[in-house]
Design an enzyme around this catalytic site. Structure first.
Site, PDB file in Angstrom:
ATOM      1  N   SER A   1      41.307 -17.379 -49.102  1.00  0.00           N
ATOM      2  CA  SER A   1      42.106 -17.156 -48.003  1.00  0.00           C
ATOM      3  C   SER A   1      41.019 -16.163 -47.211  1.00  0.00           C
ATOM      4  O   SER A   1      40.262 -15.492 -47.820  1.00  0.00           O
ATOM      5  CB  SER A   1      43.284 -16.339 -48.341  1.00  0.00           C
ATOM      6  OG  SER A   1      43.783 -15.626 -47.301  1.00  0.00           O
TER       7      SER A   1
ATOM      8  N   LYS B   1      43.470 -13.382 -54.688  1.00  0.00           N
ATOM      9  CA  LYS B   1      42.267 -14.311 -54.313  1.00  0.00           C
ATOM     10  C   LYS B   1      41.110 -13.823 -54.469  1.00  0.00           C
ATOM     11  O   LYS B   1      39.952 -14.563 -54.944  1.00  0.00           O
ATOM     12  CB  LYS B   1      42.589 -14.494 -52.714  1.00  0.00           C
ATOM     13  CG  LYS B   1      43.765 -15.314 -52.348  1.00  0.00           C
ATOM     14  CD  LYS B   1      43.857 -16.787 -52.988  1.00  0.00           C
ATOM     15  CE  LYS B   1      45.283 -17.426 -52.885  1.00  0.00           C
ATOM     16  NZ  LYS B   1      45.363 -18.608 -53.489  1.00  0.00           N
TER      17      LYS B   1
ATOM     18  N   TYR C   1      48.546  -9.949 -53.495  1.00  0.00           N
ATOM     19  CA  TYR C   1      48.239 -11.149 -53.349  1.00  0.00           C
ATOM     20  C   TYR C   1      46.778 -11.588 -52.746  1.00  0.00           C
ATOM     21  O   TYR C   1      46.163 -12.333 -53.588  1.00  0.00           O
ATOM     22  CB  TYR C   1      49.357 -11.852 -52.211  1.00  0.00           C
ATOM     23  CG  TYR C   1      48.602 -13.178 -51.321  1.00  0.00           C
ATOM     24  CD1 TYR C   1      48.806 -14.128 -52.348  1.00  0.00           C
ATOM     25  CD2 TYR C   1      47.977 -13.361 -50.212  1.00  0.00           C
ATOM     26  CE1 TYR C   1      48.331 -15.379 -51.755  1.00  0.00           C
ATOM     27  CE2 TYR C   1      47.475 -14.422 -49.702  1.00  0.00           C
ATOM     28  CZ  TYR C   1      47.810 -15.489 -50.513  1.00  0.00           C
ATOM     29  OH  TYR C   1      47.377 -16.538 -50.097  1.00  0.00           O
TER      30      TYR C   1
HETATM   31  P1  NAD Z   1      53.126 -23.672 -51.099  1.00  0.00           P
HETATM   32  O1  NAD Z   1      54.071 -22.636 -51.886  1.00  0.00           O
HETATM   33  O2  NAD Z   1      53.638 -24.518 -50.086  1.00  0.00           O
HETATM   34  O3  NAD Z   1      52.409 -24.715 -52.387  1.00  0.00           O
HETATM   35  C1  NAD Z   1      52.314 -24.173 -53.348  1.00  0.00           C
HETATM   36  C2  NAD Z   1      52.927 -25.149 -54.517  1.00  0.00           C
HETATM   37  O4  NAD Z   1      52.320 -24.608 -55.931  1.00  0.00           O
HETATM   38  C3  NAD Z   1      54.302 -25.216 -54.245  1.00  0.00           C
HETATM   39  O5  NAD Z   1      54.567 -26.387 -54.385  1.00  0.00           O
HETATM   40  C4  NAD Z   1      54.929 -24.478 -55.725  1.00  0.00           C
HETATM   41  O6  NAD Z   1      56.083 -25.185 -56.269  1.00  0.00           O
HETATM   42  C5  NAD Z   1      53.606 -24.679 -56.819  1.00  0.00           C
HETATM   43  N1  NAD Z   1      53.395 -23.632 -57.882  1.00  0.00           N
HETATM   44  C6  NAD Z   1      53.401 -22.343 -57.618  1.00  0.00           C
HETATM   45  N2  NAD Z   1      53.499 -21.915 -58.919  1.00  0.00           N
HETATM   46  C7  NAD Z   1      53.294 -22.825 -59.707  1.00  0.00           C
HETATM   47  C8  NAD Z   1      53.030 -23.050 -61.242  1.00  0.00           C
HETATM   48  N3  NAD Z   1      52.960 -21.794 -61.926  1.00  0.00           N
HETATM   49  N4  NAD Z   1      52.986 -23.986 -61.738  1.00  0.00           N
HETATM   50  C9  NAD Z   1      52.950 -25.112 -61.052  1.00  0.00           C
HETATM   51  N5  NAD Z   1      53.056 -25.387 -59.613  1.00  0.00           N
HETATM   52  C10 NAD Z   1      53.340 -24.259 -58.894  1.00  0.00           C
HETATM   53  O7  NAD Z   1      51.914 -22.868 -50.879  1.00  0.00           O
HETATM   54  P2  NAD Z   1      50.613 -23.580 -49.595  1.00  0.00           P
HETATM   55  O8  NAD Z   1      50.831 -22.793 -48.166  1.00  0.00           O
HETATM   56  O9  NAD Z   1      50.618 -24.931 -49.652  1.00  0.00           O
HETATM   57  O10 NAD Z   1      49.386 -22.692 -50.153  1.00  0.00           O
HETATM   58  C11 NAD Z   1      48.562 -23.533 -51.204  1.00  0.00           C
HETATM   59  C12 NAD Z   1      47.450 -22.306 -51.657  1.00  0.00           C
HETATM   60  O11 NAD Z   1      46.743 -22.192 -50.295  1.00  0.00           O
HETATM   61  C13 NAD Z   1      48.017 -21.153 -52.394  1.00  0.00           C
HETATM   62  O12 NAD Z   1      47.046 -20.954 -53.306  1.00  0.00           O
HETATM   63  C14 NAD Z   1      47.900 -20.284 -51.210  1.00  0.00           C
HETATM   64  O13 NAD Z   1      47.622 -18.896 -51.765  1.00  0.00           O
HETATM   65  C15 NAD Z   1      46.774 -20.363 -50.484  1.00  0.00           C
HETATM   66  N6  NAD Z   1      46.620 -19.917 -49.015  1.00  0.00           N
HETATM   67  C16 NAD Z   1      47.717 -20.761 -48.252  1.00  0.00           C
HETATM   68  C17 NAD Z   1      47.644 -19.973 -46.789  1.00  0.00           C
HETATM   69  C18 NAD Z   1      48.859 -20.599 -45.914  1.00  0.00           C
HETATM   70  O14 NAD Z   1      49.051 -19.919 -44.803  1.00  0.00           O
HETATM   71  N7  NAD Z   1      49.661 -21.298 -46.377  1.00  0.00           N
HETATM   72  C19 NAD Z   1      46.512 -19.346 -46.428  1.00  0.00           C
HETATM   73  C20 NAD Z   1      45.458 -19.117 -47.175  1.00  0.00           C
HETATM   74  C21 NAD Z   1      45.530 -19.384 -48.741  1.00  0.00           C
HETATM   75  C1  UD1 Z   2      49.491 -13.775 -43.457  1.00  0.00           C
HETATM   76  C2  UD1 Z   2      48.924 -13.090 -44.682  1.00  0.00           C
HETATM   77  C3  UD1 Z   2      47.957 -13.794 -45.154  1.00  0.00           C
HETATM   78  C4  UD1 Z   2      48.158 -15.242 -45.724  1.00  0.00           C
HETATM   79  C5  UD1 Z   2      49.025 -15.950 -44.349  1.00  0.00           C
HETATM   80  C6  UD1 Z   2      49.354 -17.148 -44.840  1.00  0.00           C
HETATM   81  C7  UD1 Z   2      49.233 -10.708 -44.176  1.00  0.00           C
HETATM   82  C8  UD1 Z   2      48.648  -9.616 -43.622  1.00  0.00           C
HETATM   83  N1  UD1 Z   2      48.478 -11.705 -44.077  1.00  0.00           N
HETATM   84  O1  UD1 Z   2      48.704 -13.925 -42.505  1.00  0.00           O
HETATM   85  O2  UD1 Z   2      47.171 -13.223 -46.406  1.00  0.00           O
HETATM   86  O3  UD1 Z   2      47.150 -16.098 -46.116  1.00  0.00           O
HETATM   87  O4  UD1 Z   2      50.018 -15.004 -43.714  1.00  0.00           O
HETATM   88  O5  UD1 Z   2      50.765 -17.066 -45.765  1.00  0.00           O
HETATM   89  O6  UD1 Z   2      50.500 -10.655 -44.318  1.00  0.00           O
HETATM   90  N2  UD1 Z   2      53.827 -12.644 -36.035  1.00  0.00           N
HETATM   91  C9  UD1 Z   2      54.901 -12.267 -35.223  1.00  0.00           C
HETATM   92  N3  UD1 Z   2      56.300 -12.607 -35.457  1.00  0.00           N
HETATM   93  C10 UD1 Z   2      56.615 -13.159 -36.367  1.00  0.00           C
HETATM   94  C11 UD1 Z   2      55.797 -13.671 -37.457  1.00  0.00           C
HETATM   95  C12 UD1 Z   2      54.192 -13.559 -37.059  1.00  0.00           C
HETATM   96  O7  UD1 Z   2      54.683 -11.711 -34.178  1.00  0.00           O
HETATM   97  O8  UD1 Z   2      57.723 -13.466 -36.691  1.00  0.00           O
HETATM   98  C13 UD1 Z   2      52.432 -12.416 -35.950  1.00  0.00           C
HETATM   99  C14 UD1 Z   2      51.735 -11.566 -36.825  1.00  0.00           C
HETATM  100  O9  UD1 Z   2      52.077 -10.383 -36.383  1.00  0.00           O
HETATM  101  C15 UD1 Z   2      50.308 -12.033 -36.712  1.00  0.00           C
HETATM  102  C16 UD1 Z   2      50.634 -13.676 -36.296  1.00  0.00           C
HETATM  103  O10 UD1 Z   2      51.911 -13.879 -35.664  1.00  0.00           O
HETATM  104  O11 UD1 Z   2      49.652 -11.425 -35.691  1.00  0.00           O
HETATM  105  C17 UD1 Z   2      50.125 -14.377 -37.580  1.00  0.00           C
HETATM  106  O12 UD1 Z   2      51.216 -14.328 -38.545  1.00  0.00           O
HETATM  107  P1  UD1 Z   2      51.610 -15.034 -39.907  1.00  0.00           P
HETATM  108  O13 UD1 Z   2      51.795 -16.254 -39.414  1.00  0.00           O
HETATM  109  O14 UD1 Z   2      52.372 -13.979 -40.689  1.00  0.00           O
HETATM  110  O15 UD1 Z   2      49.833 -14.774 -40.526  1.00  0.00           O
HETATM  111  P2  UD1 Z   2      49.057 -13.627 -40.938  1.00  0.00           P
HETATM  112  O16 UD1 Z   2      49.666 -12.476 -40.756  1.00  0.00           O
HETATM  113  O17 UD1 Z   2      47.689 -13.960 -40.113  1.00  0.00           O
END
Ligand code: NAD
Ligand code: UD1
Length: 341
Positions: free
Chosen positions: A126, A155, A151
């Site tokens: 991330s 990472k 969290y």
């Molecule tokens: P998500 O929660 O939708 O998907 C994760 C999946 O993993 C889920 O289906 C959950 O049921 C499964 N899971 C969790 N723990 C498990 C376990 N112990 N055994 C088996 N399955 C398990 O999340 P996502 O948004 O698809 O994110 C995927 C990856 O990307 C994660 O590692 C997350 O940290 C990373 N990531 C996500 C974002 C984001 O904004 N969505 C940003 C940066 C990094």
């Molecule tokens: C957050 C996490 C990041 C994670 C990502 C995906 C933090 C500091 N970072 O990113 O680690 O990988 O989520 O899960 O928590 N916002 C509003 N109103 C809302 C929601 C969000 O104004 O109701 C704004 C936030 O202030 C931010 C932007 O929208 O500026 C994006 O927010 P969000 O979608 O939560 O992502 P991040 O905070 O960038």
């Protein structure tokens, strides 16, 4: 057909990646414990690709089950590891859950990689590892800042675990540092399924437009940015999914320059919260109820990727627009609302 294990393959980014893998001719085996996803996602994937992926409901924290899985499923050519817990706030309240779910699972998988000679491993990292960056856009060389949440710490530690393991084995690994994934598949068969009240911006916007939430709170308009709201690099989840297939192929073709590589996955463009709100209204024709409130603790001001390395070395570029992403997110929101009626 090369067989790929996708952990967390029923989750948001995982499900979109499974579709792209299948469309590129890979056989897919999914592990998921459904902790943050629904079994219906399997049907959504199959409706798109017409090929049901193999699915094993399994908790990666149970080491014996992980070992058993790799005895049963042989000839795995590579792993894409999405499974993790991802809610920043929850990780502050329950750090041990995060250290167990995000770190134990990685260690168990890598132990099996060593035991079964599986050498291609893609990891979901991330942009949170950069914290509040000193320079924009952020390059992969930017310093990793002390994590502000358990969290984020998982990472950083995961990247270290991978680097150390690559150093003493044949493992090749790519950590993909995602910026802010948004949007859904254009068919609206799969998308994001936030549990409870969404913490992320776009699901909150679509739920507000759908009438599930009364109004969107914009967290702060007094930041040192053009319009005072925070800036992020929002990337379409399908673009992101495609990058995983390219990264995996890079490892399988031994095109990697070092055994452990990192790439930023973003568009390279920063958008403010108010720009996203305006773009949503313009794209969908929906009026959004919103108000400006105080800053959210822990938010960084401005974050967007330098995508040169991903573009030139990985050979991947985001092609979809913010409008594409918001339109697909809205279509998906309407579909899940209909299902719930
Ligand atoms: P998500 O929660 O939708 O998907 C994760 C999946 O993993 C889920 O289906 C959950 O049921 C499964 N899971 C969790 N723990 C498990 C376990 N112990 N055994 C088996 N399955 C398990 O999340 P996502 O948004 O698809 O994110 C995927 C990856 O990307 C994660 O590692 C997350 O940290 C990373 N990531 C996500 C974002 C984001 O904004 N969505 C940003 C940066 C990094
Ligand atoms: C957050 C996490 C990041 C994670 C990502 C995906 C933090 C500091 N970072 O990113 O680690 O990988 O989520 O899960 O928590 N916002 C509003 N109103 C809302 C929601 C969000 O104004 O109701 C704004 C936030 O202030 C931010 C932007 O929208 O500026 C994006 O927010 P969000 O979608 O939560 O992502 P991040 O905070 O960038």
């Amino acid at each position: 057909m090369k067989k790929i294990l996708v952990t967390g393959g029923l989750g948001y980014i995982g499900s979109h990646t499974v579709v792209e893998l299948q469309n590129s001719g890979f056989e897919v085996v999914i592990i998921d414990n459904l902790a943050n996803s629904s079994i219906d996602v399997l049907e959504g994937i199959t409706n798109i690709t017409k090929t049901p992926p193999t699915f094993e409901r399994l908790d990666l924290r149970v080491k014996a089950d992980v070992t058993e899985f790799f005895k049963e499923h042989t000839n795995i050519a590579g792993i894409i590891h999405f499974a993790a817990s991802k809610a920043v706030g929850e990780s502050v309240e329950n750090p041990l859950l995060y250290y167990e779910n995000n770190l134990h699972t990685l260690v168990y998988l890598l132990q099996e990689c060593r035991a079964h000679n599986i050498n291609n491993f893609i990891f979901s990292s991330s942009c949170t590892v950069y914290g509040e960056p000193d320079n924009l856009p952020i390059t992969e060389d930017a310093p990793v800042k002390p994590a502000t949440s358990p969290y984020g710490n998982t990472k950083q530690i995961s990247e270290e675990i991978l680097k150390d393991t690559c150093a003493i084995s044949n493992l090749k690994s790519i950590a993909l540092r995602y910026f802010n994934p948004i949007g859904a598949h254009k068919t609206a068969e799969i998308g994001e399924l936030p549990a409870g009240v969404p913490q992320n911006l776009v699901p909150f916007i679509t739920q507000t437009a759908a009438g599930v939430r009364k109004e969107l709170s914009v967290f702060g308009d007094d930041y040192p940015t053009a319009d005072g709201s925070c800036v992020r690099d929002y990337i379409h989840v399908v673009d992101l999914a495609k990058a995983h297939v390219i990264a995996l192929q890079r490892l399988m073709d031994n095109k990697n320059e070092t055994q452990f590589e990192v790439f930023n996955l973003g568009t390279g463009r920063g958008s403010s919260v108010l720009e996203v709100v305006n773009s949503f209204e313009k794209t969908t024709g929906e009026k959004l109820n919103y108000k400006i409130v105080d800053r959210r603790p822990g938010d960084v001001i401005s974050v967007y990727a330098d995508t040169k390395k991903a573009n030139e070395v990985l050979g991947w570029k985001a092609t979809k627009t913010m409008e594409d992403a918001l339109e697909s997110a809205w279509k998906w929101e309407q579909k899940i609302r209909k299902k719930k009626e």
